[in-house]
Design a protein around this motif. Structure first.
Motif, PDB file in Angstrom:
ATOM      1  N   CYS A 282      -4.590  -2.715  -0.903  1.00  0.00           N
ATOM      2  CA  CYS A 282      -5.445  -2.422   0.491  1.00  0.00           C
ATOM      3  C   CYS A 282      -6.191  -0.911   0.035  1.00  0.00           C
ATOM      4  O   CYS A 282      -5.682   0.132  -0.426  1.00  0.00           O
TER       5      CYS A 282
ATOM      6  N   ASP B 118      -3.393   2.700   2.934  1.00  0.00           N
ATOM      7  CA  ASP B 118      -3.921   2.316   1.919  1.00  0.00           C
ATOM      8  C   ASP B 118      -3.250   2.592   0.653  1.00  0.00           C
ATOM      9  O   ASP B 118      -2.428   3.433   0.770  1.00  0.00           O
TER      10      ASP B 118
ATOM     11  N   SER C 218       0.750  -1.214   0.125  1.00  0.00           N
ATOM     12  CA  SER C 218       0.103  -0.046   0.071  1.00  0.00           C
ATOM     13  C   SER C 218       0.891   1.206   0.015  1.00  0.00           C
ATOM     14  O   SER C 218       0.495   2.180   0.273  1.00  0.00           O
TER      15      SER C 218
END
Length: 208
Positions: A181, A156, A151
């Motif tokens: 992610c 994320d 990520s």
């Protein structure tokens, strides 16, 4: 634009659905509430029998950190062999030392076992909590891993898209960088535009 999409699945039903709706590969695991662990042999065999796309298997004995003791390493070695026997395409592995650097001795054992079993090797998101991502990236390449799931050292992949882009640039064909992610239909275009990653990892819900 068509993209290579790996779907994270925890059940036979999810794996079937993901394949039917365009997944290119399955990453099979269980217990996502702790970040994922190795699935049962029964689930692994059922999924491999049911789908026609490659199945990579998370090999992780427990949730928590990625610093494993000797018995946990042995369990992972046994699980890698079980993945081969079940007909898996690859394994998803990773190990760090107590200081959050790549645990090179452990990784050499795991990679060697996977290679002997003829399995593709993905280094998982342990990378995203390592102390030095650029140093770790070169170490992962030196180990001979085929792919890195990341990520971008952030919570994320959207937030980490700029580091993912740097890793793609540095990879220069030596390893596949897979962005994962928090990848969703609403942000994958931007992640792709910035990072130019060749593969994307998303949860089962991406395909719903």
């Amino acid at each position: 634009m068509d993209r290579f999409l790996e779907s994270c699945c925890v059940s036979l039903e999810q794996a079937r659905y993901a394949e039917e709706h365009g997944a290119s590969r399955i990453e099979l695991c269980e217990q996502l509430e702790v970040g994922g662990v190795t699935p049962s042999r029964e689930l692994l065999e059922a999924v491999i029998a049911a789908v026609g796309i490659p199945v990579n298997v998370l090999v992780r004995p427990r949730g928590g950190d990625f610093h494993f003791n000797a018995s946990e390493v042995q369990q992972m070695l046994d699980d890698i062999r079980a993945c081969q026997q079940a007909g898996a395409h690859g394994v998803v592995i990773g190990a760090l030392d107590a200081d959050c650097h790549i645990d090179m001795p452990t990784m050499r054992k795991l990679v060697s076992e996977a290679r002997q079993c003829g399995l593709s090797i993905t280094f998982h998101r342990a990378f995203d909590v390592c102390a030095d991502p650029l140093e770790a990236f070169e170490q992962i390449i030196s180990l001979g891993c085929d792919r890195l799931l990341t990520s971008g050292h952030e919570a994320d992949a959207y937030t980490g898209r700029f580091l993912i882009a740097e890793l793609v640039r540095r990879a220069s064909g030596r390893i596949v960088v897979m962005a994962g992610c928090g990848v969703r239909p609403s942000n994958i275009d931007e992640i792709s535009h910035v990072s130019e990653a060749p593969e994307y990892h998303a949860s089962f819900s991406f395909f719903q």
